[in-house]
Design an enzyme around this catalytic site. Sequence first.
Site, PDB file in Angstrom:
ATOM      1  N   LYS A  20     -46.798  35.057  26.712  1.00 11.22           N
ATOM      2  CA  LYS A  20     -45.907  35.225  27.867  1.00 11.22           C
ATOM      3  C   LYS A  20     -46.472  36.231  28.852  1.00 11.22           C
ATOM      4  O   LYS A  20     -46.176  36.191  30.040  1.00 11.22           O
ATOM      5  CB  LYS A  20     -44.521  35.678  27.391  1.00 11.22           C
ATOM      6  CG  LYS A  20     -43.772  34.632  26.578  1.00 11.22           C
ATOM      7  CD  LYS A  20     -43.141  33.574  27.465  1.00 11.22           C
ATOM      8  CE  LYS A  20     -42.495  32.479  26.633  1.00 11.22           C
ATOM      9  NZ  LYS A  20     -42.191  31.281  27.435  1.00 11.22           N
ATOM     10  N   GLU A  54     -35.000  15.444  33.121  1.00  6.18           N
ATOM     11  CA  GLU A  54     -36.350  14.907  33.329  1.00  6.18           C
ATOM     12  C   GLU A  54     -36.659  13.816  32.306  1.00  6.18           C
ATOM     13  O   GLU A  54     -37.208  12.764  32.653  1.00  6.18           O
ATOM     14  CB  GLU A  54     -37.379  16.043  33.220  1.00  6.18           C
ATOM     15  CG  GLU A  54     -38.808  15.585  33.505  1.00  6.18           C
ATOM     16  CD  GLU A  54     -39.848  16.690  33.261  1.00  6.18           C
ATOM     17  OE1 GLU A  54     -39.465  17.831  32.948  1.00  6.18           O
ATOM     18  OE2 GLU A  54     -41.045  16.379  33.397  1.00  6.18           O
ATOM     19  N   GLU A  86     -34.839  19.852  31.599  1.00  7.62           N
ATOM     20  CA  GLU A  86     -35.760  19.052  30.793  1.00  7.62           C
ATOM     21  C   GLU A  86     -35.080  17.776  30.309  1.00  7.62           C
ATOM     22  O   GLU A  86     -35.693  16.711  30.264  1.00  7.62           O
ATOM     23  CB  GLU A  86     -36.251  19.897  29.597  1.00  7.62           C
ATOM     24  CG  GLU A  86     -37.578  19.450  29.033  1.00  7.62           C
ATOM     25  CD  GLU A  86     -38.204  20.541  28.166  1.00  7.62           C
ATOM     26  OE1 GLU A  86     -39.064  21.275  28.682  1.00  7.62           O
ATOM     27  OE2 GLU A  86     -37.815  20.680  26.994  1.00  7.62           O
ATOM     28  N   SER A 102     -43.681  18.153  30.106  1.00  5.26           N
ATOM     29  CA  SER A 102     -42.555  18.343  31.014  1.00  5.26           C
ATOM     30  C   SER A 102     -42.995  19.289  32.126  1.00  5.26           C
ATOM     31  O   SER A 102     -43.746  20.238  31.880  1.00  5.26           O
ATOM     32  CB  SER A 102     -41.378  18.953  30.246  1.00  5.26           C
ATOM     33  OG  SER A 102     -40.473  19.529  31.156  1.00  5.26           O
ATOM     34  N   GLU A 112     -48.733  34.117  30.784  1.00  2.00           N
ATOM     35  CA  GLU A 112     -47.979  33.156  31.595  1.00  2.00           C
ATOM     36  C   GLU A 112     -47.419  33.813  32.852  1.00  2.00           C
ATOM     37  O   GLU A 112     -47.479  33.243  33.954  1.00  2.00           O
ATOM     38  CB  GLU A 112     -46.834  32.579  30.755  1.00  2.00           C
ATOM     39  CG  GLU A 112     -46.037  31.498  31.466  1.00  2.00           C
ATOM     40  CD  GLU A 112     -44.776  31.093  30.687  1.00  2.00           C
ATOM     41  OE1 GLU A 112     -44.143  31.989  30.081  1.00  2.00           O
ATOM     42  OE2 GLU A 112     -44.439  29.907  30.682  1.00  2.00           O
ATOM     43  N   CYS A 158     -40.860  30.516  17.900  1.00  2.00           N
ATOM     44  CA  CYS A 158     -40.960  31.855  18.497  1.00  2.00           C
ATOM     45  C   CYS A 158     -40.621  32.961  17.507  1.00  2.00           C
ATOM     46  O   CYS A 158     -41.103  34.079  17.643  1.00  2.00           O
ATOM     47  CB  CYS A 158     -40.037  31.964  19.694  1.00  2.00           C
ATOM     48  SG  CYS A 158     -40.370  30.718  20.935  1.00  2.00           S
ATOM     49  N   CYS A 183     -42.155  24.906  26.920  1.00  2.00           N
ATOM     50  CA  CYS A 183     -41.644  26.291  26.871  1.00  2.00           C
ATOM     51  C   CYS A 183     -42.668  27.271  26.356  1.00  2.00           C
ATOM     52  O   CYS A 183     -42.513  28.469  26.527  1.00  2.00           O
ATOM     53  CB  CYS A 183     -40.450  26.405  25.941  1.00  2.00           C
ATOM     54  SG  CYS A 183     -39.296  25.078  26.088  1.00  2.00           S
ATOM     55  N   GLU A 228     -49.285  30.205  39.569  1.00  2.00           N
ATOM     56  CA  GLU A 228     -48.192  29.290  39.937  1.00  2.00           C
ATOM     57  C   GLU A 228     -46.831  29.955  39.844  1.00  2.00           C
ATOM     58  O   GLU A 228     -45.847  29.437  40.379  1.00  2.00           O
ATOM     59  CB  GLU A 228     -48.144  28.064  39.005  1.00  2.00           C
ATOM     60  CG  GLU A 228     -49.432  27.316  38.810  1.00  2.00           C
ATOM     61  CD  GLU A 228     -50.253  27.899  37.678  1.00  2.00           C
ATOM     62  OE1 GLU A 228     -51.149  28.699  38.002  1.00  2.00           O
ATOM     63  OE2 GLU A 228     -50.010  27.587  36.513  1.00  2.00           O
TER      64      GLU A 228
END
Lengths: 387, 599
Positions: B370, B287, B284, B331, B373, B527, B311, B378
């Site tokens: 999560k 990037e 990141e 990102s 996710e 988190c 994230c 993908e």
Amino acid sequence: MDTSNLKKVDIIFSKVDNPLQILDKALQKSPDDIINEIIDSGLKGRGGAGFPTGLKWKFTKNEDSDVKYVICNADEGEPGTFKDRQIIEEVPEKIFIGMALAAYCIGAKEAYMYLRGEYNFLKKDIIPKMEWFNNEIKNRGLDVTLYLRSGSGAYICGEESALFESMEGKRGEPRNKPPYPTKAGYNNKPTSINNVETLVFVTMIQHLGVEEFKKLGTKDSRGSKVFSISGDTPIPGIYELELGMKVSDFVREFGDGDTKAVQIGGASGFCVPRKNFENTIIGFEGIPTGGSVMLFNSSRSMYNILHNYLDFFVEESCAQCTPCRAGLQQLLKGIEAIKRREKPASYLNELIKLSQTMKVASKCGLGQSVANPFVSIVENFKEEIIF
Amino acid sequence: MAKALINLKINDIPITVEEGTTILDAAKKLNIKIPTLCDHPDLSVAGNCRVCVVEVKGARYLQAACATPVAEGMEIYTNSQTVRQSRKHVIELLLSEHNADCTSCSRNSKCELQDLAAEYHIFDRVLLDILDPENLIADISSPAIKKDISKCIHCQRCVRTCEELQYVSALAVIGKGAEQHIGTFFDYPLNEVVCTNCGQCVLHCPTGALTERNYVEEVWDAINDPTKHVVVQTAPAVRVAIGEELGFAYGTRVTGKMVTALKRLGFDSVLDTDFTADLTILEEGTELLTRLKRALVDKDPEVKIPMFTSCSPGWIKFMEHLYPEMLGHLSTCKSPQQMFGAVAKTYYAQKKGINSKDMIVVSVMPCTAKKYEAQRPEMRSSGYQDVDYVLTTRELATMIKQAGIDFMSLPESDYDPLMGESSGAGVIFGATGGVMEAALRTAYEIVTGREVPFKNLEITPVRGFDGIKEATIKIEGTKPEWSFLEGVELKVAVAHELANANKLVRAIKEGKLHYHFIEIMTCPGGCLGGGGQPYPVSWEIRQMRAQGIYSEDENLPLRKSHDNPEVMQLYEEYLGQPNSHKAHELLHTHYFPRKKYLN
């Protein structure tokens, strides 16, 4: 009719040649003068709760805020009440004058009429008249505009704080109080909210004078009131009567000779059995009402009547608070279970206890008032509920 | 201005409190407990459950203690006969419409309604059972959250959470009277609506109406399947919270014991999401620097600045639904969980000589999003689903208990090699501002060759629980290849809770605020306050967990992601450079615009 102890009155619907003159005359007084006159008149809210109108205005006026609101509560939803509709249809200009005066007195620039969703058909008449009136007050240099807002058909939105939520575009659920509307109402600004009929009385007190108004009624219930009379009566309809009458006098006038019970104050009001007609007064010292009086004769099942009321409330509770949401379902299913012999007759005592909890622990007037019809019907007509 | 003081009496005991204090809070000061259900310290006052009603002398009705401010001279009774009767009635009414089959409920023994029922001895229920049998069918459409309205007590904590904390309003009150229920947009299943799967509703639900989708049995099956090599990764915030479920105080660091427990559960390898947190920083950070170069040197009009972190999967879905036109600002880095899965089933498998198809990757996350996710289409860079099962902190605690492990007496162990090493920078991913701090520690050093100019590497402006935090760092003394950044004031911002994120994104969209880099975390506090963390939650508890996280950082020998030797080994042996072609294949992703109300 002349032998009757009832006094019929013609204030609300009376024809006034040039109603705007009432406004012009009133606007020559200071807001404080008008408020003191309303306080002096003893006028109490005609929606049912009976809060002194002048005090409500005074409290709202005394709040320090740039923005304040006036709201005319035209969410007439109590079962058996249909008088506001006729007032709106017949004398809207008297309501508008009351709204404008309220705004003038408390210092509001915006005054809203919150119209029951089921009355949307009235809009086509109200809107042009409201536009005309807005023009008239503008010409008089009064910085007040009247607006119309529609409800969507929920009974609970007649509760003032739920009404504010609805007007703000939210789900119509009553708020916690305090704060009260005079401090934080619509948009959390000081708000004076009055029933349609109350506002017309304000106008007519300005027209007739405080003393004329005070001549009517009793110490606790000044003036007259418009009643919506229905049920087992040969002459149902809308009547303006002096407050403070006995139920027995009322029944003599409107009953069909076989009246066994009178429900005063709509579904959330009290049921008076024949034996209590003589010693029960309709008014703030006895049983107050927003106008609904229903008469029942001996052909009626009080179980069906109670079932019907509970059915209505089970559907119309906003259901946010536990006592009202679940309590109502318990009362309804409870009397059904007793009728079907699935629960013993003594279970009625549990339900009465529960209704007392609903009365003290519910969040708003809906849940708080369900015990009124429940206890008064169950205690006076126990056999009809059980057998 | 000091607030006026109010004198009152509660149960005849005099007390003086500030004006505006509720009866509930005044009673707390006297150590008088008033039960509550709809009240939650994170949320606005509802006053709808009515279990906290108290008697106020002179009042016609009982008052909700949570919603009623004190007044001068008030005399309050919290345990009068009327109060007790009302409270018992309220609890019994809630039970009468509740699916009270407690033994089949995942909140059994952790349920606020159950606690009250026990406390008030609701043994002989008098009232009728009025639960609607239609409500017994739970919504398990979402891979993350189970919604069972037969357990709902209508307190609306979830509704307020979704609206006030998260600005999502996937859950709302629908209908009135007996039909009233907590539902979604036109009662669509949860997987088809705007829900970000953050699980804050789960964390704030007092009963089992909203719970995580539980995958404990699937993970046991995998562990006990001899043909599978099962690896587990643990997210940064789990290590400072799981102890709470197993006897430790809030926020206790139990990293070593947790690793031992995981090994005893039978995982073949116990690895650390912190490792891929460090990896995320390199990807990141690179990037970001590339985007800045394209913007400042190449003057590329296509480049999107500010760049947002990626994230937090709840935040990603939030953007896909509410700001689809701004997806280019995110990102392209996968989250550390998904980087882990992709690297585990390729690099790790290769190093260990295991066929990827025989690998099961389990995550332990403080998060319910999560779970969603991991199932995104993908997330299959390895050719298989990169992460197979996601457990919350709570689910792992359940497994540890089921295995009969006495957690408190466990010895400490280290993570296994290859993907088990981490720096303090990886650990602080668990707190709001942590990703930003970790990124700055690395990016500043790449650009200048020197450490960030903050004492002990603690970038304090991005720490703490302010909803939106800002910092500006002037870049000076750049290395020659980064000279285009000389003198640039790098402006960064950090937000947590999606309602705060929304304010920030809206201001940026309207051109009112300008930044280079922004960290967003879905949950309050980051988190550590995630939807998969132990019950209950409050800012005090989040604060203790944050202290745990920052002390873990302070105590690690490595503090910067680019110092992580296993990460460097991964680049040398497998990925090449950060943002290389291979890195893009495995570690980066793309996003999809969604509709405002539906998927």
